[in-house]
Design a protein around this motif. Structure first.
Motif, PDB file in Angstrom:
ATOM      1  N   VAL A  73     114.169  10.111  48.777  1.00  0.00           N
ATOM      2  CA  VAL A  73     114.298  10.418  47.356  1.00  0.00           C
ATOM      3  C   VAL A  73     115.372  11.487  47.138  1.00  0.00           C
ATOM      4  O   VAL A  73     115.429  12.129  46.087  1.00  0.00           O
ATOM      5  N   CYS A  74     116.222  11.691  48.127  1.00  0.00           N
ATOM      6  CA  CYS A  74     117.167  12.803  48.063  1.00  0.00           C
ATOM      7  C   CYS A  74     118.070  12.752  46.832  1.00  0.00           C
ATOM      8  O   CYS A  74     118.470  13.791  46.308  1.00  0.00           O
ATOM      9  N   GLN A  75     118.384  11.551  46.345  1.00  0.00           N
ATOM     10  CA  GLN A  75     119.256  11.428  45.177  1.00  0.00           C
ATOM     11  C   GLN A  75     118.472  11.132  43.898  1.00  0.00           C
ATOM     12  O   GLN A  75     119.076  10.790  42.879  1.00  0.00           O
ATOM     13  N   ALA A  94     105.177   8.754  52.759  1.00  0.00           N
ATOM     14  CA  ALA A  94     105.762  10.079  52.509  1.00  0.00           C
ATOM     15  C   ALA A  94     107.084   9.901  51.800  1.00  0.00           C
ATOM     16  O   ALA A  94     107.678   8.817  51.782  1.00  0.00           O
ATOM     17  N   GLY A  95     107.557  10.998  51.196  1.00  0.00           N
ATOM     18  CA  GLY A  95     108.859  11.004  50.560  1.00  0.00           C
ATOM     19  C   GLY A  95     109.624  12.252  50.933  1.00  0.00           C
ATOM     20  O   GLY A  95     109.029  13.313  51.152  1.00  0.00           O
ATOM     21  N   VAL A  96     110.944  12.137  51.040  1.00  0.00           N
ATOM     22  CA  VAL A  96     111.780  13.292  51.387  1.00  0.00           C
ATOM     23  C   VAL A  96     112.800  13.531  50.269  1.00  0.00           C
ATOM     24  O   VAL A  96     113.287  12.591  49.639  1.00  0.00           O
ATOM     25  N   PHE A  97     113.113  14.819  50.046  1.00  0.00           N
ATOM     26  CA  PHE A  97     113.967  15.235  48.943  1.00  0.00           C
ATOM     27  C   PHE A  97     115.044  16.187  49.456  1.00  0.00           C
ATOM     28  O   PHE A  97     114.887  16.818  50.504  1.00  0.00           O
ATOM     29  N   SER A  98     116.120  16.287  48.672  1.00  0.00           N
ATOM     30  CA  SER A  98     117.209  17.205  48.992  1.00  0.00           C
ATOM     31  C   SER A  98     117.545  18.045  47.778  1.00  0.00           C
ATOM     32  O   SER A  98     117.473  17.571  46.644  1.00  0.00           O
ATOM     33  N   PHE A  99     117.939  19.295  48.042  1.00  0.00           N
ATOM     34  CA  PHE A  99     118.324  20.210  46.965  1.00  0.00           C
ATOM     35  C   PHE A  99     119.724  20.766  47.189  1.00  0.00           C
ATOM     36  O   PHE A  99     120.013  21.910  46.839  1.00  0.00           O
ATOM     37  N   ASN A 100     120.612  19.965  47.789  1.00  0.00           N
ATOM     38  CA  ASN A 100     121.963  20.480  47.982  1.00  0.00           C
ATOM     39  C   ASN A 100     122.748  20.433  46.672  1.00  0.00           C
ATOM     40  O   ASN A 100     122.230  20.030  45.632  1.00  0.00           O
ATOM     41  N   ALA A 101     123.991  20.834  46.714  1.00  0.00           N
ATOM     42  CA  ALA A 101     124.755  21.059  45.483  1.00  0.00           C
ATOM     43  C   ALA A 101     124.970  19.807  44.655  1.00  0.00           C
ATOM     44  O   ALA A 101     125.219  19.886  43.452  1.00  0.00           O
ATOM     45  N   PHE A 102     124.849  18.613  45.260  1.00  0.00           N
ATOM     46  CA  PHE A 102     125.153  17.378  44.557  1.00  0.00           C
ATOM     47  C   PHE A 102     123.908  16.656  44.042  1.00  0.00           C
ATOM     48  O   PHE A 102     123.999  15.554  43.514  1.00  0.00           O
ATOM     49  N   ALA A 127     119.228  24.093  45.202  1.00  0.00           N
ATOM     50  CA  ALA A 127     118.974  25.461  45.651  1.00  0.00           C
ATOM     51  C   ALA A 127     120.104  25.889  46.584  1.00  0.00           C
ATOM     52  O   ALA A 127     119.942  26.792  47.392  1.00  0.00           O
ATOM     53  N   GLY A 128     121.242  25.213  46.455  1.00  0.00           N
ATOM     54  CA  GLY A 128     122.344  25.396  47.391  1.00  0.00           C
ATOM     55  C   GLY A 128     122.193  24.431  48.539  1.00  0.00           C
ATOM     56  O   GLY A 128     123.112  23.716  48.917  1.00  0.00           O
ATOM     57  N   ASP A 129     120.995  24.414  49.092  1.00  0.00           N
ATOM     58  CA  ASP A 129     120.583  23.445  50.103  1.00  0.00           C
ATOM     59  C   ASP A 129     119.064  23.464  50.117  1.00  0.00           C
ATOM     60  O   ASP A 129     118.429  24.022  49.232  1.00  0.00           O
TER      61      ASP A 129
END
Length: 400
Positions: free
Chosen positions: A160-162, A179-187, A192-194
């Motif tokens: 679910v990163c995007q 399960a699900g995985v997420f990302s918080f990078n700049a894009f 959160a920066g990452d």
């Protein structure tokens, strides 16, 4: 330029970070009865789990490390195979490779997501999981994917990163599979920066992922306690500073999504019908994140010409999201004696070669979204972008 959350960083994030800096506690561990320990990571996990309606959440250093920890926690072993789409960020594939797991590429559909009908063609006795990626904020056809998974007794790990905050017919993305995985990078949708996150309803998977993300420790609330460690882990933890920014951004998520959906609707309405082109399939128009607007042309040469006039690229010519442009991953597949390079997935090649991504909230040339609008664009700017797109299509039609 970055994603929508980046545009909205403000005083809330500054206050959260300053709270951590003044406390002096920069790591996720501390005594719960210490008023100086702000517990940002622990609270971020709790709030993120509640937002998504999941029982457990685990914060990690990045979306990539969330993928590694989740795959390991699922019990994937060297030599196992996982089904992945041919369009998705390289981190999904590299996470599997670093665990000795083999990513098996499958075709995408007109939604630019994993084609459920192609999954069964890729299954072997070594297949141990399915990893759909909700690309560009668009939910996958999870009903069809889960039907295949249930038929063959395979767990599903949602990438679910995007698509943080997106839903599929009322269910938050990341909570439909195991399960699900997420990302918080700049894009990403929020940043959160990452940083990354794993959500699951499985206490066992959460415990194993926790062990993987911090040297074999079991989950615990405050300071580290001596414990019997049953398996090795790595150091994949989120810091209190990252969590501080993440908490502030999470509180803005619903407003970010509503703003993106409203502005994307205006952009699509302003573009109107285009002869020889259509918008990509949305599996849940109300649940998509609306970070990008993808247009599919009937002809690849027309798409390429329009992209050139807009000083952008068709999706097949973008970065490390298109399988055959991941040179390092292609080299790995060749070393494994597996099909690699353009032509491996002819339907995916065809769809991406006819597609153009217009930015709405994520402005990223690496996704082919160098042209479009952003979350702060005015109505006049939206109309101007739509007019430029229409004109490029008209000029190309005249040439063709």
């Amino acid at each position: 330029m970055p994603g929508p959350g980046w545009y909205w960083i403000g005083e809330e994030e500054k206050r959260e970070v300053l709270d951590v800096m003044e406390s002096g506690h920069l790591v996720r561990y501390g005594k719960l009865d210490d008023p100086g320990f702000k517990q940002k990571t622990r609270l971020f996990e709790k709030e993120f789990a509640e937002y998504n309606g999941a029982r457990h959440a685990l914060a990690t250093a990045s979306g990539a490390t969330a993928l590694v920890a989740a795959m390991k926690a699922m019990g994937l072993r060297p030599g196992d195979e996982v089904i992945v789409p041919g369009y998705g960020f390289v981190a999904t594939y590299s996470a599997a490779v670093f665990l000795g797991v083999v990513p098996v590429l499958a075709e995408i559909g007109d939604d630019l997501n994993l084609d459920p009908e192609d999954i069964e063609r890729r299954l072997t006795p070594k297949t141990k999981a399915i990893v759909p990626i909700h690309m560009l904020g668009n939910p996958c056809n999870m009903a069809a994917i889960m039907a295949v998974a249930d038929k063959h007794g395979l767990p599903v790990l949602e990438d679910v990163c995007q698509a943080t905050g997106g839903t599929y017919h009322g269910s938050k993305l990341g909570t439909i599979g195991l399960a699900g995985v997420f990302s918080f990078n700049a894009f990403k949708v929020i940043t959160a920066g990452d940083g990354g996150m794993i959500v699951t309803d499985s206490a066992e998977l959460h415990e194993r992922a926790f062990s993987m993300h911090d040297q074999g420790y079991h989950p615990f609330e405050g300071a580290k306690q001596p414990a019997v460690r049953n398996e090795l882990g790595l150091k994949l933890c989120m810091t209190e500073l990252t969590a501080a920014v993440g908490r502030a951004q999470l509180r803005k998520l619903d407003q970010i999504l509503s703003t993106l959906r409203r502005k994307k609707a205006k952009l699509k309405e302003a573009i109107g019908p285009i002869p020889g082109a259509r918008f990509r399939t949305l599996n849940d128009p109300e649940g998509e994140c609306a970070t990008l607007c993808t247009v599919l042309f009937d002809r690849a040469d027309v798409a390429a010409r329009v992209a050139s006039l807009l000083e952008t690229r068709t999706v097949d010519n973008t970065g490390w999201h298109v399988y055959d442009r991941m040179d390092h991953f292609m080299r790995y597949l060749k070393e494994q004696g597996r099909p690699a390079g353009q032509g491996t997935l002819p339907r995916t090649d065809d769809i991406l070669g006819r597609s153009i991504n217009l930015s709405v909230g994520v402005v990223d040339g690496g996704l082919g979204a160098a042209f479009g609008i952003n979350i702060n664009s005015t109505d006049a700017e939206i109309e101007r972008a739509a007019e430029q797109f229409r004109n490029a299509c008209a000029r190309t039609a005249n040439v063709a």
